[in-house]
Scaffold this motif. Structure first.
Motif: not given
Length: 387
Positions: A17-29, A178-185
């Motif tokens: 999930x973290x890698x997906x968020x980093x790859x698509x930071x513009x996505x709503x979720x 999100x690319x940084x903080x979602x991974x940490x969280x």
């Protein structure tokens, strides 16, 4: 063993999930990410199933909070009907709080999370004292020998307690950087929580007679009162109730964010994404809480143990479809493919532990999203049609 396996599997999925968020930071979720990788219909089905898992989880959490509050007001837990009505009232109190906006709900969440650490810290201190005395002064057993056949159903229940690590990726548009903080969280939060739960929950089981734990309405309070006295047990029950209420608040927020993100991504009709002046998806939030209330009230005549068992398994099955979709999306897009493959296998294992009844019902509920998707698809065609 179920805790160890469950946390390890969740770490795999959280990394995906973290890698997906980093790859698509513009996505709503993450639901929108699944829609981009698997197709719009698959994204809708995965997101809708996850939403179902959220409001069914709220029913479980509300009942858990009532069980601890009943230590102070016995009448609210005297009968199954009283517990159901009390849980429904609690669901709507938290719904009203969330109508005030994500910032207010978030501040409440931080406060209850800090309070949640108090009973957990007390249990850790007691367990440390027991370990210091070499195990003297507590009663145990008898316990069954370890059996591999019991690991799968145990894994599903342990994994249910971990579910929520993905919440930061679900509401990614609400997260700064999100690319940084979602991974940490997700990664650090999951690791710390997993270790704490492993120590606390396993410690309670081994430090008390197994029959006492099995029949306890409020096991945390029972454990503390056994070693520190009844007043400490009541205090723990109060802290545990606040912790459950905080969890209910967090999931009430997310139950609105999931459909909102899907609507903004064009996967559901626009009315679902309509928000108030405080940017709250009022309509879908009210629908979600209504469904959670109906789930509690419709099962009010069942025993509490049977009700919780069924709803736990249904919630796990409905939620796991999101992890399946995320791992498949990562495999298709070639993002963290090894972790995605292992995470997919783990998700299938945890899903199987929920049982055929819960899996079948989760699929049936998931398919109710198809009419909404078709309505959105026809509306999109009408918008694109020439005048």
């Amino acid at each position: 063993m179920a805790w160890i396996v469950g946390v390890s599997g969740a770490m795999l999925i959280s990394w995906v999930l973290a890698r997906l968020t980093a790859a698509m930071p513009e996505a709503t979720g993450v639901v929108a990410m699944c829609g981009a990788g698997l197709g719009r219909l698959c994204g809708v089905l995965v997101g809708w199933s996850y939403w179902i898992g959220i409001w069914s989880a709220n029913a479980v959490i509300a009942l858990t909070a009532v069980r601890y509050l009943a230590q102070f007001v016995p009448m609210i837990g005297a009968t199954a009907l009283a517990q159901a009505v009390s849980a429904t009232v609690l669901i709507w109190l938290l719904t009203v709080l969330n109508l005030g906006g994500a910032r207010l709900a978030g501040a409440f969440q931080v406060g209850t999370t800090v309070i949640k650490l108090v009973p957990l810290g007390a249990i850790v201190l007691i367990l440390a004292g027991i370990a210091w005395r070499g195990g003297v002064g507590h009663s145990t057993g008898p316990y069954a020998d370890f059996a591999w056949g019991g690991l799968t159903p145990a894994l599903t229940f342990a994994f249910y307690a971990i579910v929520g690590f993905e919440a930061a990726s679900v509401a990614a548009e609400r997260v700064r950087d999100p690319a940084r903080n979602v991974v940490r969280a997700m990664l650090f939060g999951l690791a710390l929580t997993g270790v704490l739960y492993l120590i606390v929950c396993t410690g309670i089981i081994f430090a008390l007679p197994s029959a006492a734990v099995a029949n306890a309405q409020a096991p945390f309070a029972l454990f503390v009162s056994t070693f520190w006295g009844p007043w400490a047990g009541l205090a723990t029950a109060g802290f545990a109730a606040i912790a459950a209420i905080g969890a209910l608040n967090g999931w009430t927020l997310v139950q609105g964010e999931v459909p909102l993100g899907m609507a903004r991504a064009g996967l559901l009709p626009r009315w679902i994404g309509a928000t108030s002046a405080r940017d709250v998806p009022v309509a879908i939030l009210l629908v979600s809480s209504t469904l959670a209330s109906l789930l509690v009230l419709s099962n009010a005549t069942r025993s509490l143990g049977g009700l919780l068992d069924f709803m736990l398994r249904l919630t796990a099955a409905a939620t796991i479809w999101l992890y399946v979709g995320a791992c498949l999306t990562a495999l298709i897009l070639r993002i963290a493919p090894v972790a995605a493959a292992l995470g997919l296998a783990f998700a299938a294992w945890a899903m199987w532990g929920a049982g055929i009844e819960a899996i079948g019902l989760s699929v049936g509920l998931m398919l109710t999203a198809i009419p909404l998707y078709l309505l959105r698809y026809r509306a999109a065609l009408s918008e694109d049609a020439p005048d």
